[in-house]
Design a protein around this motif. Structure first.
Motif, PDB file in Angstrom:
ATOM      1  N   GLN A 185       0.962  -1.203  -0.047  1.00 17.03           N
ATOM      2  CA  GLN A 185      -0.079  -0.008   0.088  1.00 17.03           C
ATOM      3  C   GLN A 185       0.991   1.366  -0.176  1.00 17.03           C
ATOM      4  N   MET A 186       0.747   2.109  -0.921  1.00 23.59           N
ATOM      5  CA  MET A 186       1.402   3.283  -0.940  1.00 23.59           C
ATOM      6  C   MET A 186       0.920   4.586   0.027  1.00 23.59           C
ATOM      7  N   VAL A 187       1.876   5.117   0.704  1.00 26.60           N
ATOM      8  CA  VAL A 187       1.434   6.080   1.612  1.00 26.60           C
ATOM      9  C   VAL A 187       2.444   7.309   1.429  1.00 26.60           C
ATOM     10  N   LYS A 188       1.890   8.380   1.355  1.00 25.68           N
ATOM     11  CA  LYS A 188       2.716   9.693   1.330  1.00 25.68           C
ATOM     12  C   LYS A 188       2.739  10.106   2.669  1.00 25.68           C
ATOM     13  N   LEU A 189       4.198  10.357   3.256  1.00 25.57           N
ATOM     14  CA  LEU A 189       4.613  11.046   4.343  1.00 25.57           C
ATOM     15  C   LEU A 189       5.379  12.356   4.171  1.00 25.57           C
ATOM     16  N   ILE A 190       4.734  13.170   4.676  1.00 25.40           N
ATOM     17  CA  ILE A 190       5.288  14.626   4.656  1.00 25.40           C
ATOM     18  C   ILE A 190       6.123  15.043   6.111  1.00 25.40           C
ATOM     19  N   VAL A 191       7.316  15.316   5.533  1.00 28.56           N
ATOM     20  CA  VAL A 191       8.421  15.589   6.639  1.00 28.56           C
ATOM     21  C   VAL A 191       8.547  16.964   6.536  1.00 28.56           C
ATOM     22  N   GLN A 192       8.855  17.751   7.700  1.00 26.69           N
ATOM     23  CA  GLN A 192       9.518  19.019   7.764  1.00 26.69           C
ATOM     24  C   GLN A 192      11.134  19.006   7.741  1.00 26.69           C
ATOM     25  N   LYS A 193      11.507  19.590   6.780  1.00 26.65           N
ATOM     26  CA  LYS A 193      12.867  19.236   6.751  1.00 26.65           C
ATOM     27  C   LYS A 193      13.756  20.011   7.714  1.00 26.65           C
ATOM     28  N   SER A 194      13.518  21.031   8.083  1.00 27.47           N
ATOM     29  CA  SER A 194      14.069  22.042   9.086  1.00 27.47           C
ATOM     30  C   SER A 194      14.211  21.351  10.351  1.00 27.47           C
ATOM     31  N   LYS A 195      13.291  20.440  10.843  1.00 24.38           N
ATOM     32  CA  LYS A 195      13.269  19.869  12.100  1.00 24.38           C
ATOM     33  C   LYS A 195      13.437  18.466  11.993  1.00 24.38           C
ATOM     34  N   LYS A 196      13.271  17.604  10.747  1.00 25.76           N
ATOM     35  CA  LYS A 196      13.434  16.517  10.580  1.00 25.76           C
ATOM     36  C   LYS A 196      12.358  15.770  11.379  1.00 25.76           C
ATOM     37  N   LYS A 197      11.125  16.214  11.043  1.00 24.49           N
ATOM     38  CA  LYS A 197       9.967  15.786  11.920  1.00 24.49           C
ATOM     39  C   LYS A 197       8.939  15.306  10.751  1.00 24.49           C
ATOM     40  N   LEU A 198       8.422  14.321  11.081  1.00 22.69           N
ATOM     41  CA  LEU A 198       7.221  14.080  10.262  1.00 22.69           C
ATOM     42  C   LEU A 198       6.029  14.591  10.726  1.00 22.69           C
ATOM     43  N   LEU A 199       5.406  15.102   9.787  1.00 23.39           N
ATOM     44  CA  LEU A 199       4.266  15.997  10.133  1.00 23.39           C
ATOM     45  C   LEU A 199       2.775  15.316  10.190  1.00 23.39           C
ATOM     46  N   CYS A 200       2.531  14.436   9.200  1.00 24.52           N
ATOM     47  CA  CYS A 200       1.424  13.464   8.793  1.00 24.52           C
ATOM     48  C   CYS A 200       1.732  12.751   7.643  1.00 24.52           C
ATOM     49  N   ALA A 201       0.702  11.755   7.232  1.00 23.45           N
ATOM     50  CA  ALA A 201       0.647  10.795   6.321  1.00 23.45           C
ATOM     51  C   ALA A 201      -0.555  11.174   5.604  1.00 23.45           C
ATOM     52  N   GLN A 202      -0.445  11.078   4.239  1.00 29.98           N
ATOM     53  CA  GLN A 202      -1.689  11.054   3.265  1.00 29.98           C
ATOM     54  C   GLN A 202      -1.829   9.631   2.784  1.00 29.98           C
ATOM     55  N   MET A 203      -3.197   8.891   2.740  1.00 30.11           N
ATOM     56  CA  MET A 203      -3.135   7.639   2.761  1.00 30.11           C
ATOM     57  C   MET A 203      -4.637   7.451   2.071  1.00 30.11           C
ATOM     58  N   GLU A 204      -4.659   6.190   1.178  1.00 29.66           N
ATOM     59  CA  GLU A 204      -6.059   5.979   0.938  1.00 29.66           C
ATOM     60  C   GLU A 204      -6.694   4.812   1.708  1.00 29.66           C
ATOM     61  N   ASN A 205      -7.896   4.265   1.151  1.00 28.91           N
ATOM     62  CA  ASN A 205      -8.851   3.495   2.241  1.00 28.91           C
ATOM     63  C   ASN A 205      -7.989   2.035   2.795  1.00 28.91           C
ATOM     64  N   LEU A 206      -7.243   1.453   1.576  1.00 27.74           N
ATOM     65  CA  LEU A 206      -6.622   0.299   2.011  1.00 27.74           C
ATOM     66  C   LEU A 206      -5.839   0.293   3.272  1.00 27.74           C
ATOM     67  N   PHE A 207      -4.910   1.425   3.261  1.00 24.42           N
ATOM     68  CA  PHE A 207      -3.855   1.485   4.128  1.00 24.42           C
ATOM     69  C   PHE A 207      -4.791   1.786   5.522  1.00 24.42           C
ATOM     70  N   VAL A 208      -5.792   2.700   5.559  1.00 26.52           N
ATOM     71  CA  VAL A 208      -6.602   2.822   6.851  1.00 26.52           C
ATOM     72  C   VAL A 208      -7.377   1.840   7.223  1.00 26.52           C
ATOM     73  N   GLU A 209      -7.706   0.821   6.308  1.00 29.08           N
ATOM     74  CA  GLU A 209      -8.118  -0.530   6.993  1.00 29.08           C
ATOM     75  C   GLU A 209      -7.292  -1.258   7.670  1.00 29.08           C
ATOM     76  N   LEU A 210      -5.948  -1.309   7.214  1.00 31.85           N
ATOM     77  CA  LEU A 210      -5.092  -1.946   7.785  1.00 31.85           C
ATOM     78  C   LEU A 210      -4.745  -1.295   9.351  1.00 31.85           C
ATOM     79  N   LEU A 211      -4.963  -0.003   9.458  1.00 30.49           N
ATOM     80  CA  LEU A 211      -4.673   0.761  10.759  1.00 30.49           C
ATOM     81  C   LEU A 211      -5.833   0.094  11.582  1.00 30.49           C
ATOM     82  N   LEU A 212      -7.031   0.331  10.952  1.00 27.40           N
ATOM     83  CA  LEU A 212      -8.225   0.032  11.900  1.00 27.40           C
ATOM     84  C   LEU A 212      -8.296  -1.432  12.071  1.00 27.40           C
TER      85      LEU A 212
END
Length: 249
Positions: free
Chosen positions: A64-91
């Motif tokens: 499952q493809m997931v897009k991860l958004i990282v803040q470069k200056s702080k090397k911090k993961l901000l959030c992830a963008q995903m479709e149904n199948l990955f959210v089903e995995l989390l659930l």
């Protein structure tokens, strides 16, 4: 030097013991003597940060493809963008028995007290204590209750008779924060973060495939951290020795 105590165990005490078993390596001591308290979202925040911003993932047709958004200056993961199948995995993580969680994520470095409980089954399976080999399998390799649908093929947690279905109604795009708060969003994630004060030039987008090898690492992070996505990335980056893939703006 010894002191004997009699403790009343009610519902609240068992819940506290469960939480301490997931967050400390000496849950009984902490429960009886008032040491560490059960983990809460505020008390268990760590200073974990991304050790690498990209890494190799496994190649699987079911990834499952997931897009991860990282803040470069702080090397911090901000959030992830995903479709149904990955959210089903989390659930699906909410339906997994603890024994299945330990079977999928067990390693020699684990400090969870529940790991010791899981490993103790091997001492009880000599025929004197456990009533049958089936009881042994039920404890070591439990499956998701058949009243729950099979929603992912990335985890071996379903009985053969489990029916295939979904928790979600229709295709959508979801935003998942580092602490696994899931929200539906029709707005472009980059634009949304920009309105929150994170400059576009300070963001980078990492596309990651989550397959059968990565799913147990994600499961382990979800039950041991309030910065689950960051800790998952750190674990995966360590496993792959920080090798880079497909990083793009």
């Amino acid at each position: 030097m010894l002191e004997e105590r009699t403790i009343h165990f009610g519902f609240e005490e068992f819940v506290d013991l469960l939480m301490l078993s997931l967050s400390t390596d000496n849950p009984l001591t902490n429960l009886v003597l008032g040491g560490s308290k059960p983990c809460t979202r505020s008390s268990c925040m760590t200073n974990s940060r991304l050790s690498n911003s990209a890494f190799i993932s496994s190649n699987s047709g079911q990834n499952q493809m997931v897009k991860l958004i990282v803040q470069k200056s702080k090397k911090k993961l901000l959030c992830a963008q995903m479709e149904n199948l990955f959210v089903e995995l989390l659930l699906s993580f909410l339906t997994i028995p603890l024994g299945a969680f330990l079977h999928l994520t067990k390693d020699d470095s684990s400090q969870l007290a529940l790991t010791n409980l899981y490993n103790s089954i091997s001492c009880l399976r000599d025929g004197k204590y456990l009533k049958s080999e089936h009881a042994n399998s039920e404890l070591l390799y439990p499956k998701v209750n058949t009243s729950y649908p099979r929603v992912t093929d990335l985890l071996p947690i379903y009985a053969l008779r489990a029916y295939t279905s979904r928790f979600l109604k229709e295709p959508a795009t979801f935003i998942v924060s580092d602490n696994l708060e899931v929200t539906a969003s029709s707005m472009d994630i980059i634009s949304k973060l920009n309105t929150l004060g994170v400059p576009v030039g300070d963001m980078e987008v990492l596309e990651v495939n989550i397959g059968e090898k990565e799913a147990p690492l994600l499961l382990k992070a979800c039950l041991s951290s309030t910065l689950a996505l960051t800790d998952f990335l750190n674990a995966l980056s360590e496993k792959t020795k920080g090798k880079l893939i497909n990083l793009k703006l």
